[in-house]
Scaffold this active site. Sequence first.
Site, mmCIF file in Angstrom:
data_model
loop_
_atom_site.group_PDB
_atom_site.id
_atom_site.type_symbol
_atom_site.label_atom_id
_atom_site.label_comp_id
_atom_site.label_asym_id
_atom_site.label_seq_id
_atom_site.Cartn_x
_atom_site.Cartn_y
_atom_site.Cartn_z
ATOM 1 N N ASP A 80 0.843 -1.201 0.000
ATOM 2 C CA ASP A 80 0.000 0.000 0.000
ATOM 3 C C ASP A 80 0.880 1.253 0.000
ATOM 4 O OD1 ASP A 80 -2.368 1.513 0.289
ATOM 5 O OD2 ASP A 80 -2.247 1.455 2.477
ATOM 6 N N HIS A 81 0.700 2.125 -0.969
ATOM 7 C CA HIS A 81 1.432 3.418 -1.007
ATOM 8 C C HIS A 81 2.948 3.291 -1.070
ATOM 9 C CE1 HIS A 81 -1.876 6.218 -0.654
ATOM 10 N NE2 HIS A 81 -2.404 5.438 0.252
HETATM 11 ZN ZN LIG Z 1 -4.220 5.268 1.068
#
Ligand SMILES: [Zn+2]
Length: 283
Positions: A80-81
């Site tokens: 994520d990210h």
């Molecule tokens: Zn996010």
Amino acid sequence: MVNTKYLLEDARRGRYAVPAFNIHNLETAQVVLEAAAALHSPVILAATPGTVRHAGCGYLAAIAQEACRQYDLPIALHMDHHETFESIRDGILAGFSSVMIDASMLPFEENIARTARVVALAHRHGVTVEAELGRLAGVEDGLAVDDADSAYTDPDRAAEFARRTGIDSLAVAIGTAHGLYKSTPKLDLGRLSAIREKVDIPLVLHGASDVPDEAVREAIARGICKVNVATDLKIPFAQGLREYLLAHPEANDPRQYLQLAKERMGAVAVHKIKLCGSDGVCP
Ligand SMILES: [Zn+2]
């Protein structure tokens, strides 16, 4: 371990969303897996760069692999990210089945170039890629984006971005923010529908913690296929832990003092799965 591409395409056809839960360690992974198993829901385990620094790609992949053996569920392990090609390459080689390259802080053309490079690598390994266009305000993992630097996703640019990068799903900025809100957020649902019209791949909602349930349901009805949940799970875990340790100052056994934290977090995970409408999707 499954590829999120298929999870999200099924979700789009079924008009529900797959929850992506940010995990931090074995216990938080167990909580969301048990909730998903109890409700027969597909589940995405997500790890930010901070979590990868904390736990290591290898341990996270091993937890997810073991989960696939223990639970008869579609389970994906997602980065994520992540912002660099190198960190995503490490995750893919460790066994992550899905990645998000977040180059949304870069100018449009540079975002396309970095994202397309990740897509080429990931697709060679059969791994799904999510990217972001527009910027969410708020704080995630210590990374702060000012309200002034946040920007909503433009539908035409989103279509061009998806076409030129070859991504599998797109995170949109429609008024949500990471972390907690100062006031009740208002989602730009008209913009979401306009993006949906022009973009042919599944759309992802970040920053959905603390957004009223009704708004999340409406966003799913308008084409959101993956809902990320991070802050809303951290808070009950910490509260449960704090409450237990205050009531039992002599406690020193993590197998005991983490139980209440897990129960509190589990109740929220169950609520989020039902909110996504993904309960009962798996036989
Ligand atoms: Zn996010």
